[in-house]
Write a protein that holds these residues in place. Sequence first.
Motif, short mmCIF file in Angstrom:
data_model
loop_
_atom_site.label_atom_id
_atom_site.label_comp_id
_atom_site.label_asym_id
_atom_site.label_seq_id
_atom_site.Cartn_x
_atom_site.Cartn_y
_atom_site.Cartn_z
N SER A 283 -35.03 -27.24 41.24
CA SER A 283 -35.73 -26.63 40.11
C SER A 283 -34.97 -26.86 38.82
N ASN A 284 -33.66 -26.74 38.87
CA ASN A 284 -32.84 -26.98 37.69
C ASN A 284 -32.96 -28.42 37.22
N LEU A 285 -32.95 -29.36 38.15
CA LEU A 285 -33.09 -30.77 37.80
C LEU A 285 -34.44 -31.04 37.14
N LEU A 286 -35.50 -30.54 37.73
CA LEU A 286 -36.84 -30.75 37.16
C LEU A 286 -36.98 -30.07 35.80
N ALA A 287 -36.37 -28.91 35.63
CA ALA A 287 -36.44 -28.21 34.35
C ALA A 287 -35.73 -28.98 33.24
N SER A 288 -34.74 -29.78 33.61
CA SER A 288 -34.00 -30.54 32.60
C SER A 288 -34.73 -31.80 32.15
N ALA B 31 -41.75 -24.11 55.46
CA ALA B 31 -41.26 -25.43 55.05
C ALA B 31 -41.83 -25.81 53.69
N MET B 32 -43.10 -25.46 53.44
CA MET B 32 -43.71 -25.78 52.15
C MET B 32 -43.09 -24.97 51.01
N ALA B 33 -42.43 -23.87 51.33
CA ALA B 33 -41.77 -23.07 50.30
C ALA B 33 -40.38 -23.60 49.97
N GLU B 34 -39.90 -24.58 50.70
CA GLU B 34 -38.59 -25.17 50.43
C GLU B 34 -38.60 -25.83 49.06
N PRO B 35 -37.52 -25.71 48.29
CA PRO B 35 -37.47 -26.33 46.97
C PRO B 35 -37.74 -27.84 46.98
N ALA B 36 -37.26 -28.56 47.98
CA ALA B 36 -37.49 -30.01 48.03
C ALA B 36 -38.97 -30.32 48.26
N TYR B 37 -39.66 -29.50 49.01
CA TYR B 37 -41.08 -29.73 49.25
C TYR B 37 -41.87 -29.47 47.97
N ALA B 38 -41.65 -28.31 47.37
CA ALA B 38 -42.36 -27.97 46.14
C ALA B 38 -42.01 -28.94 45.02
N GLY B 39 -40.75 -29.29 44.88
CA GLY B 39 -40.33 -30.24 43.86
C GLY B 39 -40.92 -31.62 44.10
N GLY B 40 -40.98 -32.03 45.35
CA GLY B 40 -41.57 -33.32 45.68
C GLY B 40 -43.05 -33.36 45.33
N LEU C 129 -35.40 -36.85 45.90
CA LEU C 129 -35.30 -35.76 44.95
C LEU C 129 -34.11 -34.86 45.29
N ALA C 130 -33.97 -34.52 46.55
CA ALA C 130 -32.84 -33.68 46.98
C ALA C 130 -31.52 -34.38 46.70
N ALA C 131 -31.45 -35.68 46.95
CA ALA C 131 -30.22 -36.44 46.69
C ALA C 131 -29.89 -36.44 45.20
N LEU C 132 -30.88 -36.64 44.34
CA LEU C 132 -30.65 -36.62 42.90
C LEU C 132 -30.14 -35.27 42.43
N ALA C 133 -30.64 -34.21 43.05
CA ALA C 133 -30.24 -32.85 42.68
C ALA C 133 -28.93 -32.44 43.32
N GLY C 134 -28.43 -33.25 44.24
CA GLY C 134 -27.21 -32.88 44.96
C GLY C 134 -27.45 -31.73 45.92
N ALA C 135 -28.68 -31.62 46.39
CA ALA C 135 -29.05 -30.52 47.29
C ALA C 135 -29.16 -31.04 48.71
N THR C 136 -28.94 -30.17 49.64
CA THR C 136 -29.18 -30.54 51.03
C THR C 136 -30.59 -30.10 51.38
N GLU C 137 -31.31 -31.01 51.99
CA GLU C 137 -32.69 -30.72 52.37
C GLU C 137 -32.71 -30.20 53.78
N ARG C 138 -33.39 -29.08 53.97
CA ARG C 138 -33.55 -28.52 55.31
C ARG C 138 -34.78 -29.14 55.95
N ARG C 139 -34.59 -29.79 57.06
CA ARG C 139 -35.71 -30.41 57.77
C ARG C 139 -36.36 -29.38 58.68
N ARG C 140 -37.67 -29.20 58.50
CA ARG C 140 -38.43 -28.28 59.34
C ARG C 140 -39.77 -28.92 59.64
N PHE C 141 -40.38 -28.41 60.67
CA PHE C 141 -41.76 -28.82 60.91
C PHE C 141 -42.61 -28.23 59.81
#
Length: 122
Positions: free
Chosen positions: A6-11, A59-68, A42-54
Amino acid sequence: MSDPISNLLASGADQVAARVFAEVFTPDAPSPQPFREVRARLAALAGATERRRFLTTSAMAEPAYAGGLEVVLLWERALLAARISSGDQGLFIVVLRDGEAARASGDAYTAALSKLLESRRS
């Protein structure tokens, strides 16, 4: 609570969307690409670890999913790429004509960014 994506996208969402486009859709990358590639870049650019879920509502509430999804929606508005569903295989992203032109331009980041910024003005 804020998160790195979210911080990355806001910038600068357009700049982020252009960077992710250039990294996901290199000249030799296939189209369509699985949506998970967008999330991972997107997660790599943000320096975030992405949680893999089904795919579940959590899972859709994960920041990487919403940001993607936000990144892909920006691409769609600029006619760079679009979402397609492949049944039980999930969500894929297909490059559109303007996206093909951007990735073949020699500088996909700049070409994609130009289309993204242009789409905001129209």
